[in-house]
Design a protein around this motif. Structure first.
Motif, mmCIF file in Angstrom:
data_model
loop_
_atom_site.group_PDB
_atom_site.id
_atom_site.type_symbol
_atom_site.label_atom_id
_atom_site.label_comp_id
_atom_site.label_asym_id
_atom_site.label_seq_id
_atom_site.Cartn_x
_atom_site.Cartn_y
_atom_site.Cartn_z
ATOM 1 N N ALA A 103 0.842 -1.193 0.000
ATOM 2 C CA ALA A 103 0.000 0.000 0.000
ATOM 3 C C ALA A 103 0.878 1.244 0.000
ATOM 4 O O ALA A 103 1.994 1.221 0.508
ATOM 5 N N PHE A 104 0.352 2.335 -0.573
ATOM 6 C CA PHE A 104 1.136 3.562 -0.536
ATOM 7 C C PHE A 104 0.327 4.681 0.109
ATOM 8 O O PHE A 104 -0.898 4.728 -0.023
ATOM 9 N N PRO A 105 0.975 5.566 0.843
ATOM 10 C CA PRO A 105 0.275 6.583 1.612
ATOM 11 C C PRO A 105 -0.433 7.593 0.719
ATOM 12 O O PRO A 105 0.125 8.070 -0.266
ATOM 13 N N GLY A 106 -1.683 7.865 1.067
ATOM 14 C CA GLY A 106 -2.435 8.884 0.362
ATOM 15 C C GLY A 106 -3.417 8.373 -0.664
ATOM 16 O O GLY A 106 -4.278 9.129 -1.126
ATOM 17 N N GLY A 159 7.086 8.668 5.081
ATOM 18 C CA GLY A 159 7.953 9.383 6.016
ATOM 19 C C GLY A 159 7.125 10.013 7.114
ATOM 20 O O GLY A 159 5.891 10.011 7.068
ATOM 21 N N ALA A 160 7.793 10.556 8.123
ATOM 22 C CA ALA A 160 7.117 11.242 9.221
ATOM 23 C C ALA A 160 8.079 12.264 9.813
ATOM 24 O O ALA A 160 9.304 12.109 9.710
ATOM 25 N N LYS A 161 7.520 13.296 10.454
ATOM 26 C CA LYS A 161 8.353 14.424 10.883
ATOM 27 C C LYS A 161 9.121 14.171 12.175
ATOM 28 O O LYS A 161 10.191 14.734 12.396
ATOM 29 N N ASP A 162 8.561 13.318 13.059
ATOM 30 C CA ASP A 162 9.219 13.102 14.357
ATOM 31 C C ASP A 162 8.826 11.735 14.916
ATOM 32 O O ASP A 162 8.038 10.995 14.310
ATOM 33 N N GLU A 163 9.357 11.417 16.102
ATOM 34 C CA GLU A 163 9.126 10.102 16.685
ATOM 35 C C GLU A 163 7.648 9.861 16.977
ATOM 36 O O GLU A 163 7.140 8.750 16.781
ATOM 37 N N ALA A 164 6.947 10.885 17.455
ATOM 38 C CA ALA A 164 5.530 10.731 17.783
ATOM 39 C C ALA A 164 4.710 10.373 16.540
ATOM 40 O O ALA A 164 3.835 9.494 16.590
ATOM 41 N N GLU A 165 4.996 11.038 15.432
ATOM 42 C CA GLU A 165 4.261 10.728 14.205
ATOM 43 C C GLU A 165 4.667 9.368 13.658
ATOM 44 O O GLU A 165 3.820 8.611 13.167
ATOM 45 N N TRP A 166 5.946 9.046 13.772
ATOM 46 C CA TRP A 166 6.397 7.733 13.315
ATOM 47 C C TRP A 166 5.703 6.622 14.107
ATOM 48 O O TRP A 166 5.344 5.581 13.544
ATOM 49 N N GLU A 167 5.494 6.833 15.394
ATOM 50 C CA GLU A 167 4.825 5.802 16.184
ATOM 51 C C GLU A 167 3.412 5.556 15.671
ATOM 52 O O GLU A 167 2.941 4.412 15.647
ATOM 53 N N LYS A 168 2.739 6.598 15.232
ATOM 54 C CA LYS A 168 1.406 6.428 14.663
ATOM 55 C C LYS A 168 1.458 5.615 13.369
ATOM 56 O O LYS A 168 0.556 4.817 13.092
ATOM 57 N N SER A 210 10.757 3.271 3.470
ATOM 58 C CA SER A 210 10.918 4.689 3.744
ATOM 59 C C SER A 210 12.294 5.173 3.302
ATOM 60 O O SER A 210 13.182 4.379 2.990
ATOM 61 N N GLU A 211 12.446 6.498 3.296
ATOM 62 C CA GLU A 211 13.754 7.134 3.131
ATOM 63 C C GLU A 211 13.904 8.160 4.251
ATOM 64 O O GLU A 211 13.910 9.369 4.023
ATOM 65 N N PRO A 212 14.021 7.672 5.494
ATOM 66 C CA PRO A 212 14.039 8.568 6.654
ATOM 67 C C PRO A 212 15.355 9.327 6.771
ATOM 68 O O PRO A 212 16.381 8.901 6.242
ATOM 69 N N GLY A 213 15.301 10.445 7.491
ATOM 70 C CA GLY A 213 16.544 11.134 7.800
ATOM 71 C C GLY A 213 17.406 10.251 8.689
ATOM 72 O O GLY A 213 16.883 9.512 9.532
ATOM 73 N N GLU A 214 18.717 10.303 8.493
ATOM 74 C CA GLU A 214 19.594 9.428 9.288
ATOM 75 C C GLU A 214 19.468 9.695 10.782
ATOM 76 O O GLU A 214 19.658 8.785 11.602
ATOM 77 N N LYS A 215 19.142 10.931 11.164
ATOM 78 C CA LYS A 215 18.996 11.252 12.586
ATOM 79 C C LYS A 215 17.793 10.548 13.203
ATOM 80 O O LYS A 215 17.692 10.444 14.427
ATOM 81 N N GLN A 216 16.867 10.054 12.368
ATOM 82 C CA GLN A 216 15.687 9.353 12.874
ATOM 83 C C GLN A 216 15.936 7.871 13.121
ATOM 84 O O GLN A 216 15.113 7.196 13.746
ATOM 85 N N LEU A 229 11.833 -2.056 8.935
ATOM 86 C CA LEU A 229 11.926 -0.812 8.189
ATOM 87 C C LEU A 229 12.940 -1.024 7.077
ATOM 88 O O LEU A 229 14.088 -1.396 7.337
ATOM 89 N N ALA A 230 12.518 -0.805 5.841
ATOM 90 C CA ALA A 230 13.397 -1.017 4.689
ATOM 91 C C ALA A 230 13.658 0.326 4.007
ATOM 92 O O ALA A 230 12.714 1.019 3.617
ATOM 93 N N ILE A 231 14.929 0.680 3.885
ATOM 94 C CA ILE A 231 15.300 1.961 3.298
ATOM 95 C C ILE A 231 15.333 1.850 1.783
ATOM 96 O O ILE A 231 16.055 1.031 1.219
ATOM 97 N N HIS A 232 14.541 2.699 1.150
ATOM 98 C CA HIS A 232 14.367 2.692 -0.294
ATOM 99 C C HIS A 232 15.381 3.621 -0.959
ATOM 100 O O HIS A 232 15.848 4.577 -0.347
ATOM 101 N N ASN A 233 15.703 3.327 -2.214
ATOM 102 C CA ASN A 233 16.686 4.125 -2.956
ATOM 103 C C ASN A 233 16.085 4.795 -4.181
ATOM 104 O O ASN A 233 15.944 4.183 -5.227
ATOM 105 N N HIS A 234 15.671 6.049 -4.042
ATOM 106 C CA HIS A 234 15.340 6.818 -5.243
ATOM 107 C C HIS A 234 16.645 7.153 -5.967
ATOM 108 O O HIS A 234 17.730 7.050 -5.380
ATOM 109 N N PRO A 235 16.574 7.541 -7.236
ATOM 110 C CA PRO A 235 17.811 7.766 -8.007
ATOM 111 C C PRO A 235 18.637 8.937 -7.470
ATOM 112 O O PRO A 235 18.133 9.805 -6.758
ATOM 113 N N GLU A 236 19.907 8.935 -7.859
ATOM 114 C CA GLU A 236 20.786 10.066 -7.573
ATOM 115 C C GLU A 236 20.112 11.355 -8.067
ATOM 116 O O GLU A 236 19.524 11.357 -9.150
ATOM 117 N N PRO A 237 20.067 12.438 -7.304
ATOM 118 C CA PRO A 237 20.875 12.732 -6.118
ATOM 119 C C PRO A 237 20.184 12.453 -4.781
ATOM 120 O O PRO A 237 20.589 13.035 -3.754
#
Length: 294
Positions: free
Chosen positions: A75-78, A119-128, A143-149, A164-172
């Motif tokens: 499924a995809f979001p939206g 994706g999600a903006k912070d830990e609280a949203e990610w938990e949802k 997902s393609e989350p920020g590394e800080k997450q 959680l599987a990190i996806h690879n969109h094309p360069e850049p």
């Protein structure tokens, strides 16, 4: 001339012989079209990313996935749910909406295996997001989350027992190269790995086989494509096995690695009428699977 009793016993014997023959030839009578899914012997669950049918509702996407001979969906979001609902496939989906999604899946005999790319903006949203995935029985979040997450995402993966599987969109895009993914997930939960998109690697000029080898043991999901060109961001999807991917070599590498999981058809071309493209691609994929190891 045979008596009525002799004729009756002849019919019983013939019926028993027919059932026995069917049961031993692919378990057709007892197990449906089990022989039609040779990839499942390898632990591969061939399905479709619902984004392939992004111009339609989730209900309509399931109809197309079913018609293409597939039994799994990412499924995809939206995406709008449809079937009388105006809600969308997000963690904000109501209980009534979730019940409808589960019914649509059950009615079609399709399993929702993955969700993304989200994706999600912070830990609280990610938990949802994780709570939503758990409720629907989703096994992998792409997902393609920020590394800080990634530190708190590691905890959420373990808490909810979801990968959680990190996806690879094309360069850049940040994760376009598997080396970046490997470095990012170092020291993180064993439930964090890669959602390998072989088509996007091709667009980035990366060898799909070499990229798969780098991620060995960390591949949780695949977005499967075959493209008409290599090394071009303008390349478009073609029927699997007819483009520049080298489908059989990719299959052989996945088998060598012992990959288990979902392979999502993500056919991003001929958007208005691509169901038959997905169907033909799945048929080509399964024919090639049948030749693996021969």
């Amino acid at each position: 001339m045979k008596t009525f009793k002799q004729l009756l016993w002849s019919c019983v014997a013939a019926t028993a012989l027919f059932i026995s023959a069917c049961a031993t030839s692919g378990n057709v009578v007892q197990n449906g079209n089990k022989a039609s899914y040779p990839e499942e012997k390898l632990g591969w669950h061939l399905g479709s990313q619902a984004y392939t049918f992004r111009l339609f509702t989730f209900e309509e996407a399931l109809n197309r996935i079913d018609s293409a001979g597939l039994r799994y969906v990412e499924a995809f979001p939206g995406q709008k749910i449809g079937a009388g609902s105006t809600e969308a496939m997000t963690y904000e989906l109501s209980q009534e909406g979730r019940a409808l999604v589960k019914k649509l899946l059950k009615d079609k005999g399709i399993t929702v295996w993955a969700y993304g790319v989200v994706g999600a903006k912070d830990e609280a949203e990610w938990e949802k997001v994780f709570q939503f995935a758990k409720d629907l029985g989703i096994k992998v979040i792409n997902s393609e989350p920020g590394e800080k997450q990634l530190d708190f995402l590691s905890k959420l993966c373990d808490k909810y027992d979801i990968k959680l599987a990190i996806h690879n969109h094309p360069e850049p895009s940040h994760y376009w190269n598997p080396d970046v993914i490997l470095k990012a997930i170092e020291g993180k939960s064993a439930r964090i790995g890669a959602a390998a998109d072989v088509g996007h690697w091709m667009r980035s000029g990366l060898d799909p086989i070499a990229s798969l080898k780098k991620l060995e043991g960390k591949i949780f999901h695949l977005h499967f494509k075959d493209l008409n060109e290599f090394g071009s961001k303008k390349a478009h999807d073609v029927h699997w096995g007819t483009g520049k991917l080298g489908m059989e070599a990719v299959q052989a590498e996945l088998k060598r690695q012992g990959f288990k999981g979902m392979i999502s058809a993500e056919y991003e071309y001929n958007w208005k009428n691509n169901m038959n493209d997905v169907k033909v691609s799945a048929e080509n994929f399964r024919k090639a699977v049948g030749l693996l190891g021969r």
